[in-house]
Write a protein that holds these residues in place. Structure first.
Motif, PDB file in Angstrom:
ATOM      1  N   THR A   5      36.618  38.903  88.328  1.00  0.00           N
ATOM      2  CA  THR A   5      37.656  37.820  88.447  1.00  0.00           C
ATOM      3  C   THR A   5      37.475  37.067  89.949  1.00  0.00           C
ATOM      4  N   TRP A   6      37.041  35.891  90.003  1.00  0.00           N
ATOM      5  CA  TRP A   6      37.226  35.318  91.233  1.00  0.00           C
ATOM      6  C   TRP A   6      38.222  34.472  91.678  1.00  0.00           C
ATOM      7  N   GLU A   7      38.659  34.880  93.095  1.00  0.00           N
ATOM      8  CA  GLU A   7      39.907  33.956  93.467  1.00  0.00           C
ATOM      9  C   GLU A   7      39.318  32.473  93.864  1.00  0.00           C
ATOM     10  N   ASP A   8      40.327  31.701  94.333  1.00  0.00           N
ATOM     11  CA  ASP A   8      39.955  30.239  94.772  1.00  0.00           C
ATOM     12  C   ASP A   8      39.383  30.625  95.825  1.00  0.00           C
ATOM     13  N   ALA A   9      38.274  29.330  96.262  1.00  0.00           N
ATOM     14  CA  ALA A   9      37.413  29.690  97.589  1.00  0.00           C
ATOM     15  C   ALA A   9      38.214  29.280  98.743  1.00  0.00           C
ATOM     16  N   PHE A  10      37.852  30.090  99.715  1.00  0.00           N
ATOM     17  CA  PHE A  10      38.544  29.877 101.240  1.00  0.00           C
ATOM     18  C   PHE A  10      37.552  28.868 101.965  1.00  0.00           C
ATOM     19  N   CYS A  11      37.823  27.560 102.402  1.00  0.00           N
ATOM     20  CA  CYS A  11      37.157  26.639 102.778  1.00  0.00           C
ATOM     21  C   CYS A  11      37.540  26.148 103.947  1.00  0.00           C
ATOM     22  N   ALA A  12      36.828  25.709 105.109  1.00  0.00           N
ATOM     23  CA  ALA A  12      37.189  25.055 106.257  1.00  0.00           C
ATOM     24  C   ALA A  12      36.205  23.506 106.328  1.00  0.00           C
ATOM     25  N   GLU A  13      36.409  22.849 107.062  1.00  0.00           N
ATOM     26  CA  GLU A  13      35.771  21.525 107.205  1.00  0.00           C
ATOM     27  C   GLU A  13      34.295  22.029 107.880  1.00  0.00           C
ATOM     28  N   GLY A  14      33.405  21.467 107.024  1.00  0.00           N
ATOM     29  CA  GLY A  14      31.986  21.912 107.552  1.00  0.00           C
ATOM     30  C   GLY A  14      31.684  23.365 107.731  1.00  0.00           C
ATOM     31  N   SER A  15      32.126  24.133 107.086  1.00  0.00           N
ATOM     32  CA  SER A  15      31.998  25.399 107.009  1.00  0.00           C
ATOM     33  C   SER A  15      31.594  25.950 105.491  1.00  0.00           C
ATOM     34  N   ALA A  16      30.679  26.904 105.249  1.00  0.00           N
ATOM     35  CA  ALA A  16      30.712  27.473 103.921  1.00  0.00           C
ATOM     36  C   ALA A  16      31.710  27.743 103.235  1.00  0.00           C
ATOM     37  N   CYS A  17      31.840  28.014 102.014  1.00  0.00           N
ATOM     38  CA  CYS A  17      33.176  28.517 101.366  1.00  0.00           C
ATOM     39  C   CYS A  17      32.930  29.794 100.648  1.00  0.00           C
ATOM     40  N   TYR A  18      33.775  30.949 100.868  1.00  0.00           N
ATOM     41  CA  TYR A  18      33.649  32.135 100.310  1.00  0.00           C
ATOM     42  C   TYR A  18      34.633  32.187  99.472  1.00  0.00           C
ATOM     43  N   ARG A  19      34.308  33.225  98.602  1.00  0.00           N
ATOM     44  CA  ARG A  19      35.105  33.646  97.275  1.00  0.00           C
ATOM     45  C   ARG A  19      35.281  34.956  97.111  1.00  0.00           C
ATOM     46  N   ILE A  20      36.260  35.630  96.935  1.00  0.00           N
ATOM     47  CA  ILE A  20      36.422  36.827  96.842  1.00  0.00           C
ATOM     48  C   ILE A  20      36.832  37.299  95.625  1.00  0.00           C
ATOM     49  N   GLY A  21      36.318  38.406  94.954  1.00  0.00           N
ATOM     50  CA  GLY A  21      36.528  38.801  93.565  1.00  0.00           C
ATOM     51  C   GLY A  21      36.671  40.173  93.238  1.00  0.00           C
ATOM     52  N   VAL A  22      37.327  40.672  92.338  1.00  0.00           N
ATOM     53  CA  VAL A  22      37.554  41.936  91.773  1.00  0.00           C
ATOM     54  C   VAL A  22      36.975  42.275  90.490  1.00  0.00           C
ATOM     55  N   ASP A  23      36.381  43.324  90.240  1.00  0.00           N
ATOM     56  CA  ASP A  23      36.233  43.682  88.819  1.00  0.00           C
ATOM     57  C   ASP A  23      37.136  44.367  88.074  1.00  0.00           C
TER      58      ASP A  23
END
Length: 65
Positions: A5-23
């Motif tokens: 189950t993935w959370e909404d992405a953490f994003c910033a201007e011009g940066s890669a967006c990361y997602r954190i999830g848990v099984d």
């Protein structure tokens, strides 16, 4: 692939967006948004990669203000 189950992405201007999830077993996962099929799980390598990305300025948005 684990049922994650993935959370909404953490994003910033011009940066890669990361997602954190848990099984269902409580294991944590980190992935670049859009590339959840190539995630890393809660391990030393996951922590090392997150630290490298922060140092490179790719994950400043995860630090908050």
């Amino acid at each position: 692939m684990a049922d994650i189950t993935w959370e909404d992405a953490f994003c910033a201007e011009g940066s890669a967006c990361y997602r954190i999830g848990v099984d269902r077993e409580g294991n944590s996962y980190i992935a670049v948004a859009g590339q959840e099929a190539t995630y890393i799980t809660d391990s030393r390598e996951a922590l090392r990669q997150l630290i490298r990305d922060i140092k490179a300025g790719k994950a400043d948005h995860l630090l908050g203000t």
